[in-house]
Design a protein around this motif. Structure first.
Motif, PDB file in Angstrom:
ATOM      1  N   VAL A  14      -5.912  -3.021   5.982  1.00  0.00           N
ATOM      2  CA  VAL A  14      -4.839  -2.216   5.665  1.00  0.00           C
ATOM      3  C   VAL A  14      -5.481  -1.113   4.243  1.00  0.00           C
ATOM      4  CG1 VAL A  14      -3.260  -1.565   4.928  1.00  0.00           C
ATOM      5  CG2 VAL A  14      -3.113  -4.087   5.546  1.00  0.00           C
ATOM      6  N   MET A  15      -5.948   0.120   4.981  1.00  0.00           N
ATOM      7  CA  MET A  15      -6.005   1.066   3.933  1.00  0.00           C
ATOM      8  C   MET A  15      -5.686   1.781   3.851  1.00  0.00           C
ATOM      9  SD  MET A  15      -9.680   2.819   4.758  1.00  0.00           S
ATOM     10  CE  MET A  15     -10.863   1.280   5.078  1.00  0.00           C
ATOM     11  N   LEU A  16      -5.345   2.194   2.425  1.00  0.00           N
ATOM     12  CA  LEU A  16      -4.609   3.279   2.006  1.00  0.00           C
ATOM     13  C   LEU A  16      -4.995   5.116   1.880  1.00  0.00           C
ATOM     14  CD1 LEU A  16      -1.417   4.339   0.919  1.00  0.00           C
ATOM     15  CD2 LEU A  16      -2.688   3.586  -1.232  1.00  0.00           C
ATOM     16  N   PHE A  17      -5.222   5.362   2.385  1.00  0.00           N
ATOM     17  CA  PHE A  17      -4.878   6.992   1.481  1.00  0.00           C
ATOM     18  C   PHE A  17      -4.602   8.123   1.153  1.00  0.00           C
ATOM     19  CE2 PHE A  17      -7.356   5.600   5.966  1.00  0.00           C
ATOM     20  CZ  PHE A  17      -8.527   6.094   5.430  1.00  0.00           C
ATOM     21  N   SER A  18      -4.803   9.128   0.299  1.00  0.00           N
ATOM     22  CA  SER A  18      -4.146   9.698  -0.462  1.00  0.00           C
ATOM     23  C   SER A  18      -4.779  11.332  -1.032  1.00  0.00           C
ATOM     24  CB  SER A  18      -3.206   9.466  -1.756  1.00  0.00           C
ATOM     25  OG  SER A  18      -3.714   8.516  -2.524  1.00  0.00           O
ATOM     26  N   LYS A  19      -4.225  11.967  -1.101  1.00  0.00           N
ATOM     27  CA  LYS A  19      -4.702  13.612  -1.477  1.00  0.00           C
ATOM     28  C   LYS A  19      -4.628  13.291  -3.478  1.00  0.00           C
ATOM     29  CE  LYS A  19      -4.725  16.320   2.276  1.00  0.00           C
ATOM     30  NZ  LYS A  19      -3.969  17.651   2.523  1.00  0.00           N
TER      31      LYS A  19
ATOM     32  N   LYS B  46       0.789  16.763   5.981  1.00  0.00           N
ATOM     33  CA  LYS B  46       1.093  16.890   3.933  1.00  0.00           C
ATOM     34  C   LYS B  46       1.345  15.535   3.562  1.00  0.00           C
ATOM     35  CE  LYS B  46       0.706  21.755   4.767  1.00  0.00           C
ATOM     36  NZ  LYS B  46       1.337  23.721   4.511  1.00  0.00           N
ATOM     37  N   ALA B  47       1.130  14.430   4.671  1.00  0.00           N
ATOM     38  CA  ALA B  47       2.049  13.537   4.424  1.00  0.00           C
ATOM     39  C   ALA B  47       1.527  13.000   2.943  1.00  0.00           C
ATOM     40  CB  ALA B  47       1.749  12.043   4.951  1.00  0.00           C
ATOM     41  N   LYS B  48       1.867  12.534   2.071  1.00  0.00           N
ATOM     42  CA  LYS B  48       0.929  11.403   0.706  1.00  0.00           C
ATOM     43  C   LYS B  48       0.944  10.807   0.547  1.00  0.00           C
ATOM     44  CE  LYS B  48       5.780  13.959  -1.689  1.00  0.00           C
ATOM     45  NZ  LYS B  48       7.185  13.092  -2.295  1.00  0.00           N
ATOM     46  N   LYS B  49       0.671   9.585   1.581  1.00  0.00           N
ATOM     47  CA  LYS B  49      -0.064   8.927   1.947  1.00  0.00           C
ATOM     48  C   LYS B  49      -0.114   8.249   3.535  1.00  0.00           C
ATOM     49  CE  LYS B  49       2.363   6.425  -2.636  1.00  0.00           C
ATOM     50  NZ  LYS B  49       2.622   5.691  -2.831  1.00  0.00           N
TER      51      LYS B  49
ATOM     52  N   ALA C  36       0.890  -0.937  -0.331  1.00  0.00           N
ATOM     53  CA  ALA C  36      -0.058   0.350  -0.096  1.00  0.00           C
ATOM     54  C   ALA C  36       0.925   1.103   0.280  1.00  0.00           C
ATOM     55  CB  ALA C  36      -0.793  -0.532   1.310  1.00  0.00           C
ATOM     56  N   ALA C  37       2.275   1.299   0.727  1.00  0.00           N
ATOM     57  CA  ALA C  37       2.599   1.966   0.510  1.00  0.00           C
ATOM     58  C   ALA C  37       3.456   2.871  -0.499  1.00  0.00           C
ATOM     59  CB  ALA C  37       3.538   1.987   1.798  1.00  0.00           C
TER      60      ALA C  37
ATOM     61  N   ALA D 179     -11.517  11.759   5.254  1.00  0.00           N
ATOM     62  CA  ALA D 179     -12.091  11.949   3.709  1.00  0.00           C
ATOM     63  C   ALA D 179     -12.641  13.992   4.018  1.00  0.00           C
ATOM     64  CB  ALA D 179     -13.226  11.456   3.801  1.00  0.00           C
ATOM     65  N   GLU D 180     -12.854  14.115   5.142  1.00  0.00           N
ATOM     66  CA  GLU D 180     -13.244  15.410   5.649  1.00  0.00           C
ATOM     67  C   GLU D 180     -12.071  16.423   5.207  1.00  0.00           C
ATOM     68  OE1 GLU D 180     -15.162  15.416   9.099  1.00  0.00           O
ATOM     69  OE2 GLU D 180     -16.254  15.107   8.656  1.00  0.00           O
ATOM     70  N   LYS D 181     -10.452  16.320   5.467  1.00  0.00           N
ATOM     71  CA  LYS D 181      -9.091  16.662   5.843  1.00  0.00           C
ATOM     72  C   LYS D 181      -8.799  16.710   4.306  1.00  0.00           C
ATOM     73  CE  LYS D 181      -9.632  17.648  10.449  1.00  0.00           C
ATOM     74  NZ  LYS D 181     -10.208  19.282  10.772  1.00  0.00           N
ATOM     75  N   GLY D 182      -9.635  16.077   3.059  1.00  0.00           N
ATOM     76  CA  GLY D 182      -9.253  15.874   1.953  1.00  0.00           C
ATOM     77  C   GLY D 182      -8.631  15.166   1.606  1.00  0.00           C
ATOM     78  N   TYR D 183      -8.149  13.506   2.157  1.00  0.00           N
ATOM     79  CA  TYR D 183      -7.335  12.038   1.900  1.00  0.00           C
ATOM     80  C   TYR D 183      -8.690  11.491   0.757  1.00  0.00           C
ATOM     81  CZ  TYR D 183      -3.369  12.745   4.307  1.00  0.00           C
ATOM     82  OH  TYR D 183      -2.123  13.764   4.473  1.00  0.00           O
TER      83      TYR D 183
END
Length: 282
Positions: A277-282, A231-234, A129-130, A253-257
């Protein structure tokens, strides 16, 4: 066997969490599946090693496979196995277990995946995921004994692990030394307040990837609301409780991810429990 010993010795009275009377609270076992090591953790309501002697002697005589035995003393009313202090009874104050090419020391109060085989699959999913390139700064939040951070350390520039339990941090540092990993640093931190109150040393760079593996209750709201400030990419969120993970995911999600992927790992077959295992990114 332990029950028979206790019945034969009236002093070994079980602790009643309602009346707070009694001596024996828990008998906890930890196994090194790949090393064949066994730890016995005897949790008592107060310190009296002489009173424990019949049980200690019986266990060591009848279960010669035991490699470590400790006595954790919890005098508090909270019905938990985490003691205020610990006495080494037999062997080493830890057992060893391997995941992949790494060897880990695990003490009685340190978190470690109980299903080692599936634990490796879980960590492989975190690495996947990373999407690491080798140049990343990684924050490993709720790092425990450092297993996730150390597992991916050879694929990143630096790893910073954050954990509140001192014994777990000591294990993490030993595990880094044991595996000759020099790019992992571990800090004691109550993550409910650590970042929000500005305790992060300025010398530590901002992360490119944040890995989160909190307890079942999920993250404290202050931590969840602070995450986007890195401000992490992932962000890779590992959870044993989809309910609290969904709650925290809503905040992210409310913060933009955005959720880019989600994977389930069956850590406890034939039970309703899973790890995600969940991946968030902007």
């Amino acid at each position: 066997m332990a029950r028979d010993v206790c019945l034969a010795h009236p002093d070994l009275k079980p602790y009643d969490p309602k009346t707070h009377i009694g001596f024996l609270r828990f008998l906890m076992l930890r196994f090194g599946v790949n090393t064949n090591q066994i730890m016995v953790n005897l949790v008592t309501a107060y310190d009296d090693i002489n009173k424990l002697s019949p049980l200690i002697d019986a266990l060591l005589e009848q279960v010669p496979e035991i490699t470590s035995m400790v006595n954790n003393v919890n005098t508090r009313k909270a019905d938990v196995a985490f003691g205020e202090f610990e006495t080494l009874v037999f062997g080493d104050p830890f057992i060893q277990e391997t995941i992949g090419d790494l060897t880990f020391e695990i003490s009685a109060n340190s978190f470690f995946q109980t299903n080692t085989t599936q634990g490796k699959h879980l960590y492989d999913e975190v690495v996947k995921a990373a999407g690491l390139t080798g140049s990343e700064i990684v924050f490993d939040l709720y790092c425990g004994t450092g297993t996730i951070g150390l597992y991916l350390a050879n694929q990143v520039k630096e790893v910073y692990g954050f954990e509140i339990i001192r014994s777990a941090l000591e294990d993490a540092e030993k595990n880094a030394q044991r595996n000759k990993i020099t790019n992992a640093i571990f800090l004691k931190a109550n993550l409910d307040t650590f970042f929000k109150s500005g305790q992060l040393p300025r010398r530590i760079p901002k992360p490119d990837v944040v890995i989160i593996d909190p307890p079942r209750a999920g993250m404290h709201p202050d931590m969840t609301n602070y995450l986007h400030k890195f401000k992490a990419k992932k962000i890779v969120y590992v959870s044993c409780n989809p309910t609290t993970q969904a709650r925290d995911a809503k905040v992210l999600a409310e913060k933009g991810y955005e959720i880019k992927s989600a994977t389930m790992v069956d850590m406890f077959p034939h039970t309703p429990h899973i790890e995600t295992v969940m991946l968030f990114s902007k």
